[in-house]
Scaffold this motif. Sequence first.
Motif, short mmCIF file in Angstrom:
data_model
loop_
_atom_site.label_atom_id
_atom_site.label_comp_id
_atom_site.label_asym_id
_atom_site.label_seq_id
_atom_site.Cartn_x
_atom_site.Cartn_y
_atom_site.Cartn_z
N GLY A 59 0.79 -1.23 0.00
CA GLY A 59 0.00 0.00 0.00
C GLY A 59 0.81 1.28 0.00
O GLY A 59 0.26 2.38 0.09
N ILE A 60 2.14 1.15 -0.12
CA ILE A 60 3.03 2.31 -0.01
C ILE A 60 2.80 3.32 -1.13
O ILE A 60 2.82 4.53 -0.90
N ASN A 81 14.05 6.19 2.45
CA ASN A 81 13.67 5.03 3.26
C ASN A 81 12.72 4.10 2.53
O ASN A 81 12.89 2.88 2.54
N LEU A 82 11.72 4.67 1.89
CA LEU A 82 10.73 3.84 1.20
C LEU A 82 11.34 3.20 -0.04
O LEU A 82 10.96 2.08 -0.41
N ASN A 200 18.25 4.85 2.49
CA ASN A 200 18.35 4.89 3.95
C ASN A 200 17.47 3.78 4.54
O ASN A 200 16.65 3.19 3.84
N TRP A 201 17.67 3.50 5.81
CA TRP A 201 16.87 2.45 6.46
C TRP A 201 16.51 2.91 7.87
O TRP A 201 17.09 2.48 8.85
N ASN A 202 15.55 3.83 7.95
CA ASN A 202 15.04 4.31 9.22
C ASN A 202 13.77 3.52 9.52
O ASN A 202 12.70 3.80 8.98
N MET A 203 13.90 2.51 10.40
CA MET A 203 12.77 1.61 10.65
C MET A 203 11.59 2.33 11.27
O MET A 203 10.44 1.93 11.09
N GLN A 204 11.84 3.42 11.96
CA GLN A 204 10.75 4.18 12.56
C GLN A 204 9.87 4.79 11.47
O GLN A 204 8.64 4.75 11.56
N SER A 207 8.05 1.85 9.55
CA SER A 207 6.95 1.29 10.34
C SER A 207 5.75 2.23 10.35
O SER A 207 4.60 1.78 10.25
N LYS A 208 6.01 3.51 10.46
CA LYS A 208 4.94 4.51 10.46
C LYS A 208 4.16 4.46 9.15
O LYS A 208 2.92 4.47 9.14
N VAL A 209 4.88 4.38 8.05
CA VAL A 209 4.24 4.33 6.73
C VAL A 209 3.45 3.04 6.56
O VAL A 209 2.32 3.04 6.05
N LEU A 210 4.01 1.91 6.97
CA LEU A 210 3.34 0.62 6.82
C LEU A 210 2.02 0.59 7.60
O LEU A 210 1.02 0.05 7.12
N LYS A 211 2.02 1.15 8.79
CA LYS A 211 0.79 1.21 9.58
C LYS A 211 -0.25 2.08 8.89
O LYS A 211 -1.44 1.74 8.82
#
Length: 265
Positions: A59-60, A81-82, A200-204, A207-211
Amino acid sequence: MLRLTVKHISWVVLLNILIKPVWLLVENMAHNVVGHHEWGQYTALLSFAFLFITLSDMGINQYSTKTLASQPELIKQYFPNLLSFKVLLTIIYPILMIGAGWLWGFRDQELLFLGLLSLVHGANLLLQFLRANFQALQKFTIDGWASITDKVLLVSLVVVLLLTNIDVEKFILARILSIGITVIVFYIIIIRLYGIWKPNWNMQVISKVLKASFSFALITVLYSIHDKVDQVMLEKLAGEVETSLYAGAYRWLDAVSMFLWLTLT
């Protein structure tokens, strides 16, 4: 504003009217030359991969378009990040599909083709992610070209194959080459427009986008099942020839509905 929107929509529609009917006819010719048995197998594999296409996007794309259109300043944070996450999904997705295909009953060459077609789907959604940035930032002219470039390349490659020697394997490789070149070209355009952003790889952030994109992922699941499950089941129940005949008719229905999607999105 309304006049500008109509202008951009008209440009996108015009570009697609110029190329996509040509692609429709070229694909129809390839179908006839390859034959019903092989094309039915190709259709079933392509549709099977499409059933799980949300695994290569989550869904990104739709979330990015909606969010960046209202908050364009987020592109510098979201895009690196995405992009990293989307590339990872594009790599993992074919592997997962080969496993799912084996469980479904596909074997040997079918699994190879399934993996390649899953890569085509994944690369296409990677291109859609790049286009989401163009759409959100109102670069509609670039987006219009992005919507047809892979088809222009694919038509050229398939015409060459039709004049020489074409089979399903070569047709699939032509699809991979055309979408691969298109992704690279429009990634370079993004770099030229906005500068080089290191992955980049900012998991925060991810995760925010995935939710937030979960509802869009669910919509994709429903759409993909509604659109392709019939062709997968038909191949299982009736065989490749019947699936090929069905796919030939469905191709024309899909072509007509395509022009509605051009403006709806």
